[in-house]
Design a protein around this motif. Structure first.
Motif, mmCIF file in Angstrom:
data_model
loop_
_atom_site.group_PDB
_atom_site.id
_atom_site.type_symbol
_atom_site.label_atom_id
_atom_site.label_comp_id
_atom_site.label_asym_id
_atom_site.label_seq_id
_atom_site.Cartn_x
_atom_site.Cartn_y
_atom_site.Cartn_z
ATOM 1 N N ILE A 16 0.851 -1.180 0.000
ATOM 2 C CA ILE A 16 0.000 0.000 0.000
ATOM 3 C C ILE A 16 0.890 1.234 0.000
ATOM 4 C CG2 ILE A 16 -1.937 -1.082 1.212
ATOM 5 C CD1 ILE A 16 -0.928 0.130 3.762
ATOM 6 N N THR A 17 0.309 2.363 -0.250
ATOM 7 C CA THR A 17 1.076 3.603 -0.230
ATOM 8 C C THR A 17 0.693 4.393 1.020
ATOM 9 O OG1 THR A 17 -0.658 4.572 -1.589
ATOM 10 C CG2 THR A 17 1.302 3.783 -2.732
ATOM 11 N N ALA A 18 1.458 5.458 1.281
ATOM 12 C CA ALA A 18 1.225 6.228 2.502
ATOM 13 C C ALA A 18 -0.108 6.956 2.434
ATOM 14 C CB ALA A 18 2.355 7.220 2.717
ATOM 15 N N ASP A 19 -0.526 7.259 1.224
ATOM 16 C CA ASP A 19 -1.693 8.107 1.053
ATOM 17 C C ASP A 19 -2.605 7.480 0.009
ATOM 18 O OD1 ASP A 19 -2.261 10.745 2.268
ATOM 19 O OD2 ASP A 19 -2.737 11.261 0.190
ATOM 20 N N GLY A 20 -3.895 7.394 0.298
ATOM 21 C CA GLY A 20 -4.838 6.833 -0.669
ATOM 22 C C GLY A 20 -5.604 5.684 -0.062
ATOM 23 N N MET A 21 -6.223 4.875 -0.937
ATOM 24 C CA MET A 21 -7.076 3.787 -0.458
ATOM 25 C C MET A 21 -6.218 2.636 0.093
ATOM 26 S SD MET A 21 -10.031 5.081 -1.033
ATOM 27 C CE MET A 21 -11.140 3.767 -0.547
ATOM 28 N N LEU A 22 -6.560 2.147 1.263
ATOM 29 C CA LEU A 22 -5.889 0.980 1.835
ATOM 30 C C LEU A 22 -6.691 -0.281 1.505
ATOM 31 C CD1 LEU A 22 -4.983 2.318 5.412
ATOM 32 C CD2 LEU A 22 -3.641 2.440 3.330
ATOM 33 N N THR A 23 -8.015 -0.167 1.532
ATOM 34 C CA THR A 23 -8.902 -1.244 1.093
ATOM 35 C C THR A 23 -10.047 -0.534 0.371
ATOM 36 O OG1 THR A 23 -10.520 -1.249 2.896
ATOM 37 C CG2 THR A 23 -8.457 -2.403 3.313
ATOM 38 N N ARG A 29 -5.497 9.861 4.208
ATOM 39 C CA ARG A 29 -5.227 11.093 3.465
ATOM 40 C C ARG A 29 -4.614 12.105 4.423
ATOM 41 N NH1 ARG A 29 -6.834 9.884 -1.608
ATOM 42 N NH2 ARG A 29 -8.618 8.472 -1.663
ATOM 43 N N ASP A 30 -3.504 12.731 4.008
ATOM 44 C CA ASP A 30 -2.795 13.690 4.857
ATOM 45 C C ASP A 30 -2.563 13.122 6.251
ATOM 46 O OD1 ASP A 30 -2.972 15.488 2.760
ATOM 47 O OD2 ASP A 30 -4.948 16.185 3.432
ATOM 48 N N GLY A 31 -2.213 11.855 6.313
ATOM 49 C CA GLY A 31 -1.882 11.251 7.596
ATOM 50 C C GLY A 31 -3.081 10.943 8.472
ATOM 51 N N ARG A 32 -4.288 11.031 7.907
ATOM 52 C CA ARG A 32 -5.484 10.743 8.715
ATOM 53 C C ARG A 32 -6.233 9.556 8.127
ATOM 54 N NH1 ARG A 32 -5.963 15.622 11.611
ATOM 55 N NH2 ARG A 32 -8.079 15.268 12.337
ATOM 56 N N LEU A 33 -6.740 8.719 9.018
ATOM 57 C CA LEU A 33 -7.483 7.537 8.574
ATOM 58 C C LEU A 33 -8.942 7.908 8.325
ATOM 59 C CD1 LEU A 33 -6.578 4.411 10.743
ATOM 60 C CD2 LEU A 33 -6.281 4.713 8.280
ATOM 61 N N LEU A 34 -9.461 7.448 7.183
ATOM 62 C CA LEU A 34 -10.849 7.750 6.826
ATOM 63 C C LEU A 34 -11.623 6.450 6.606
ATOM 64 C CD1 LEU A 34 -10.393 10.560 4.120
ATOM 65 C CD2 LEU A 34 -10.600 10.841 6.582
#
Ligand code: PLP
Length: 522
Positions: A16-23, A29-34
């Motif tokens: 996975i990447t640091a930013d974007g969709m995890l699943t 995004r910007d270090g925050r989980l959504l």
């Protein structure tokens, strides 16, 4: 050499990447989980405090719509002629907002018990469950269940379909219900066909001989047999073996259809897997549905019978992703002799995640809200609010979690908790070691706005009352964070909406827009 960070570990392990969709339902995004790329979990943690349960109902709608899209995509490739009926298996989560959201998304209804039929009856009278929706009634049926089904039918609901689980039920229906009923039969799978390591599922349904008896008993009655039900398990991630088992059932369907022209639907039951539990979950839903359509088409052609409608009963798949817990690591206890440390949670895992005890190998995606740049290390979670040695996750036979090494004060998001956990735990009850239910916020879509409802944490008074103690006002005052950060994006509406109008009907619920909630809280 510097130690591997938590983020690097995740990147290596899960691509996975640091930013974007995890699943398909978690992003960063910007270090925050959504959640659903929409709900900022850190903001909610600051706003409402932890522990916190968040239910984001629009994800339920998304799940229903996605499945319809996959089915239609498959249909374009196969030319399948039957209809697709998506039923919500309510036993996964009976909460009013959950069931209402699934129905709003167009789902049919699948029941497992007498009270479930009573709820369906109530929702049908309220017109929340429209008259054209099927109500499939599964499970072994005692008198109260049968009577609830007959009462619904005699009240004028023509879409209720008891799925027969044994011959005794049939006799009870035949003797008590003179109004024409639609029936289904559930196939009894051979023990080795269900799941040899999990024998409980073998008990359901009727043998081929018993199905023959149903056919002859129904002949000459006003009742009709319309559904063939062939459920094989839950969270089935191996398409090949699932298809193999369903192929035998498709053949049995066709055999029966040759003699029973009223038969019109093939119900594969539950079992549709959810992406809720693993960051690296993979299942090709479209491919599965395409294979199912093709298989039914070819078997039906061989038997010269029309293709059936396809029914699926989606429990886990519908609701698992829509809820998440935020739990805080209260303190860390080092393991003995250098073994994995214990992250002690201000809560109880066995109460909040009962499947972690019941279902062998059950995983839940567990991600910290921050400290992704801290060194990573092994950790095991333990509940602080019980002193039960089983209050741990993962089970001892499972590998430990990997989490930021600096554990104390860390807030963990435990995803995929929307199916079965609250029901098995007993929502609203007195729990093990009196672990109080956490604050809960329910977010629903109301046209273009999101509406938030807050349910206070369970009080000691309420727990004492449940246990028969005289209720005294002993409440400790719950501390509340003062910060008011940016919440989920919300657009204000002026016109009273159906959702807010309905709020009047839903007694005891306090509804307000996000803005109103904020103003009421200083
Ligand atoms: C439990 C159950 C379901 C739902 O199963 P999931 O695996 O949660 O989708 C569907 N149908 C029947 C008959 C069930 O018992």
């Amino acid at each position: 050499m510097s130690r591997q960070t938590y983020l690097d570990y995740l990147k290596d392990r899960f691509v996975i990447t640091a930013d974007g969709m995890l699943t398909d339902f978690i992003s960063r995004r910007d270090g925050r989980l959504l959640l659903a790329d929409q709900v900022d979990l850190s903001a909610l943690a600051v706003r409402y405090g932890v522990p916190l349960e968040i239910s984001y109902c629009p994800l339920i709608t998304t799940q229903v719509e996605r499945m319809h899209d996959w089915f239609e995509g498959a249909r374009q490739r196969t030319g399948f002629a039957g209809a697709f009926l998506y039923a919500y298996a309510t036993k996964a989560n009976f909460a009013e907002e959950v069931v209402r959201t699934a129905l709003d998304a167009g789902a049919h209804y699948e029941t497992s018990a007498a009270a479930d039929v009573v709820i369906a009856h109530y929702l049908w009278r309220q017109n929340i469950l429209p008259s054209d929706r099927y109500i499939f009634c599964n499970g072994s049926k005692e008198d109260t269940y049968i009577n609830a089904i007959i009462a619904l039918r005699e009240a004028g609901n023509v879409q209720v379909v008891p799925i027969l689980d044994d011959l005794q039920e049939l006799e009870t229906f035949l003797s008590r219900c003179k109004t024409p009923l639609l029936f289904g039969v559930r196939e009894r799978h051979a023990a080795e066909q269900v799941n040899p390591s999990h024998p409980g599922g073998e008990r359901f349904g009727l043998t081929p001989e018993e199905i023959e008896t149903v056919v002859s008993r129904l002949a000459g009655t006003p009742h009709r047999l319309i559904v063939y039900h062939a459920m094989v398990g839950s969270q089935i991630e191996d398409s090949d073996s699932w298809m193999e088992r369903l192929t035998d059932s498709a053949t049995a369907y066709c055999n029966l259809r040759q003699r029973v022209p009223s038969l019109q639907a093939f119900n594969f039951g539950g079992g549709m897997p959810t992406s809720a539990y693993e960051l690296d979950f993979q299942f090709d839903y479209g491919d599965f549905l395409e294979r199912l359509q093709r298989q039914l088409m070819s078997v039906c052609a061989a038997y010269a019978v029309p293709v059936p409608d396809i029914i699926g009963e989606f429990g886990r798949y519908t609701v698992a992703t829509h809820s998440v817990y935020l739990l805080e690591v209260g303190t860390v206890k080092e393991g003995q002799n250098g073994t994995t440390p214990w992250y002690l949670i201000n809560g109880s895992l066995m109460v909040s995640l009962p499947d972690s005890l019941i279902v062998e190998g059950q995983r839940f995606i567990t991600l910290p809200l921050d400290r992704w740049d801290a060194p990573v290390g092994e950790a095991r979670l333990a509940g602080r609010r019980t002193c039960d040695s089983d209050d741990i996750f993962p089970r001892p036979s499972e590998p430990p979690l990997m989490l930021p090494e600096d554990g104390a004060g860390l807030v963990l998001a435990i995803f995929g908790v929307g199916a079965y956990q609250q029901m098995i735990s007993g929502r609203g009850g007195a729990h093990h070691c009196l672990n109080p239910e956490m604050r809960r916020i329910i977010i629903e879509r109301d046209d273009d706005a999101l509406v938030i409802r807050e349910i206070a944490p369970q009080s000691v008074t309420a727990i004492m009352g449940l246990l028969g103690y005289e209720q005294e006002q002993l409440e400790p005052v719950a501390a509340r964070p003062a910060l008011i950060p940016q919440l989920v994006p919300v657009r204000r509406r002026n016109a009273p909406s159906p959702l807010r109008r309905r709020a009047g009907v839903l007694q005891r619920s306090r509804w307000s827009s996000v803005k109103d909630t904020r103003m009421g809280r200083t």
